[in-house]
Scaffold this active site. Structure first.
Site, PDB file in Angstrom:
ATOM      1  N   HIS A  13      -7.156  -4.476  10.153  1.00  0.00           N
ATOM      2  CA  HIS A  13      -6.936  -4.291   8.711  1.00  0.00           C
ATOM      3  C   HIS A  13      -5.671  -5.015   8.256  1.00  0.00           C
ATOM      4  CE1 HIS A  13      -4.662  -0.232   9.407  1.00  0.00           C
ATOM      5  NE2 HIS A  13      -3.765  -1.141   9.076  1.00  0.00           N
ATOM      6  N   ASP A  33       0.813  -1.214   0.000  1.00  0.00           N
ATOM      7  CA  ASP A  33       0.000   0.000   0.000  1.00  0.00           C
ATOM      8  C   ASP A  33       0.848   1.268   0.000  1.00  0.00           C
ATOM      9  OD1 ASP A  33       0.979  -0.416   2.567  1.00  0.00           O
ATOM     10  OD2 ASP A  33      -0.964  -0.882   3.432  1.00  0.00           O
ATOM     11  N   ASN A  59      -7.117  -2.368  14.135  1.00  0.00           N
ATOM     12  CA  ASN A  59      -8.543  -2.622  13.939  1.00  0.00           C
ATOM     13  C   ASN A  59      -8.778  -3.837  13.041  1.00  0.00           C
ATOM     14  OD1 ASN A  59      -7.807  -1.695  11.434  1.00  0.00           O
ATOM     15  ND2 ASN A  59      -9.113   0.120  11.440  1.00  0.00           N
ATOM     16  N   GLU A  64      -9.594  -1.689   5.250  1.00  0.00           N
ATOM     17  CA  GLU A  64     -10.180  -1.314   6.528  1.00  0.00           C
ATOM     18  C   GLU A  64     -11.473  -2.091   6.799  1.00  0.00           C
ATOM     19  OE1 GLU A  64      -8.490   0.387   8.539  1.00  0.00           O
ATOM     20  OE2 GLU A  64      -8.193   2.483   7.989  1.00  0.00           O
TER      21      GLU A  64
HETATM   22  C1  GLP Z   1      -0.292   0.313   8.496  1.00  0.00           C
HETATM   23  C2  GLP Z   1      -0.055  -0.483   7.228  1.00  0.00           C
HETATM   24  C3  GLP Z   1      -0.338  -1.946   7.421  1.00  0.00           C
HETATM   25  C4  GLP Z   1       0.336  -2.414   8.692  1.00  0.00           C
HETATM   26  C5  GLP Z   1      -0.273  -1.719   9.872  1.00  0.00           C
HETATM   27  C6  GLP Z   1       0.253  -2.184  11.222  1.00  0.00           C
HETATM   28  O1  GLP Z   1      -1.579   0.830   8.616  1.00  0.00           O
HETATM   29  N1  GLP Z   1      -0.818   0.005   6.121  1.00  0.00           N
HETATM   30  O2  GLP Z   1       0.101  -2.667   6.290  1.00  0.00           O
HETATM   31  O3  GLP Z   1       0.212  -3.798   8.821  1.00  0.00           O
HETATM   32  O4  GLP Z   1      -0.012  -0.347   9.721  1.00  0.00           O
HETATM   33  O5  GLP Z   1       1.273  -1.376  11.678  1.00  0.00           O
HETATM   34  P1  GLP Z   1       2.223  -1.730  12.881  1.00  0.00           P
HETATM   35  O6  GLP Z   1       3.066  -2.861  12.429  1.00  0.00           O
HETATM   36  O7  GLP Z   1       3.012  -0.476  13.098  1.00  0.00           O
HETATM   37  O8  GLP Z   1       1.353  -2.075  14.026  1.00  0.00           O
END
Ligand code: GLP
Length: 249
Positions: free
Chosen positions: A142, A68, A140, A147
């Site tokens: 995702h 993304d 959440n 989302e």
């Molecule tokens: C972002 C990314 C996701 C990732 C998520 C979790 O929103 N778009 O791909 O998995 O964060 O982040 P973290 O690893 O910092 O908890």
């Protein structure tokens, strides 16, 4: 059934997974890797860089696709996910630049966005699909930027980010939630689920409840990660804290 692996610490998890990926690259040098951003994979990227420096991980024939990117944020922008990957991984290993694939966040609304999403889907297809997709887990539920919603989108698309997701990404934007883009581009659920193998990483106690729901709850668009229950080759790599609500050893 998802295969679950639990490690004492995030560092131990990263160490084992990096070694495993390095060995996979030896057997399949032209591996197509799907990559994630966020805090969780940083120790893994650090380990991969270390193995590369030690001559034990060769990415020269590998291809990558990231999940993304923020809409309205160009690749050169230090706040982009592209810049994040450069800093944490790409700048330290020997991937051929032409085999690094990223969604271009610098496209404008409307048809240009759609064209960019279609281009990405075609590029993945041309590469023969993703062999191993690394995933993080949003607070959440995702995955990528898919989302929670009443319905999920199958293919690469633009998405409106939830306030919680914008808050989680604020550190990239000088801790100013208001500066985090409201929209992003993301691989869709089918794009992710078509990967031959999926490795989801979750570490820390804040993910424990989400991990439990992802594995034990119903498959629901309200928790996009729960769709991983439908995949034949999914591995969930956790540290003890993230696995705390799973019971068992
Ligand atoms: C972002 C990314 C996701 C990732 C998520 C979790 O929103 N778009 O791909 O998995 O964060 O982040 P973290 O690893 O910092 O908890």
């Amino acid at each position: 059934m998802a295969r679950i692996r639990i490690f004492e610490t995030p560092a131990a998890l990263a160490h084992v997974l990096a070694g495993h990926l390095a060995r996979t690259l030896t057997v399949h040098p032209a591996l197509v890797l799907g990559l994630a951003t966020g805090r969780t994979p940083i120790p893994l990227y650090r380990e991969l860089a270390r193995l590369h420096a030690a001559g034990r991980a060769d990415f020269s024939r590998a291809t990558t696709f990231n999940l993304d990117e923020f809409l309205g944020v160009g690749a050169q922008d230090p706040r982009s996910y592209r810049a994040f990957m450069q800093k944490h991984l790409f700048g330290h290993i020997n991937l051929a630049p032409r085999r690094i694939h990223f969604l271009n966040g610098a496209v404008h609304a409307g048809r240009e966005v759609q064209r960019e999403c279609d281009r990405y889907e075609r590029a993945i297809e041309r590469a023969g699909g993703i062999d191993v997709q690394i995933l993080g887990l949003g607070m959440n539920g995702h995955i990528g930027f898919n989302e929670p919603a009443r319905a999920l989108v199958a293919r690469t698309h633009s998405v409106r980010l939830k306030p919680a997701t914008r808050r989680a990404n604020a550190p990239l934007f000088g801790n100013r939630v208001g500066a985090v883009p409201r929209e992003a581009l993301s691989m869709g659920m089918a794009t992710i689920l078509h990967a031959k193998r999926i490795v989801l990483l979750a570490t820390g106690s804040t993910k424990a409840r989400c991990v439990e729901r992802m594995l034990a709850g119903p498959v629901s668009p309200r928790l996009p990660a729960s769709f991983l229950q439908l995949h034949r080759h999914v591995e969930i790599w956790l540290d003890r804290a993230a696995a705390a609500r799973l019971g068992g050893p």
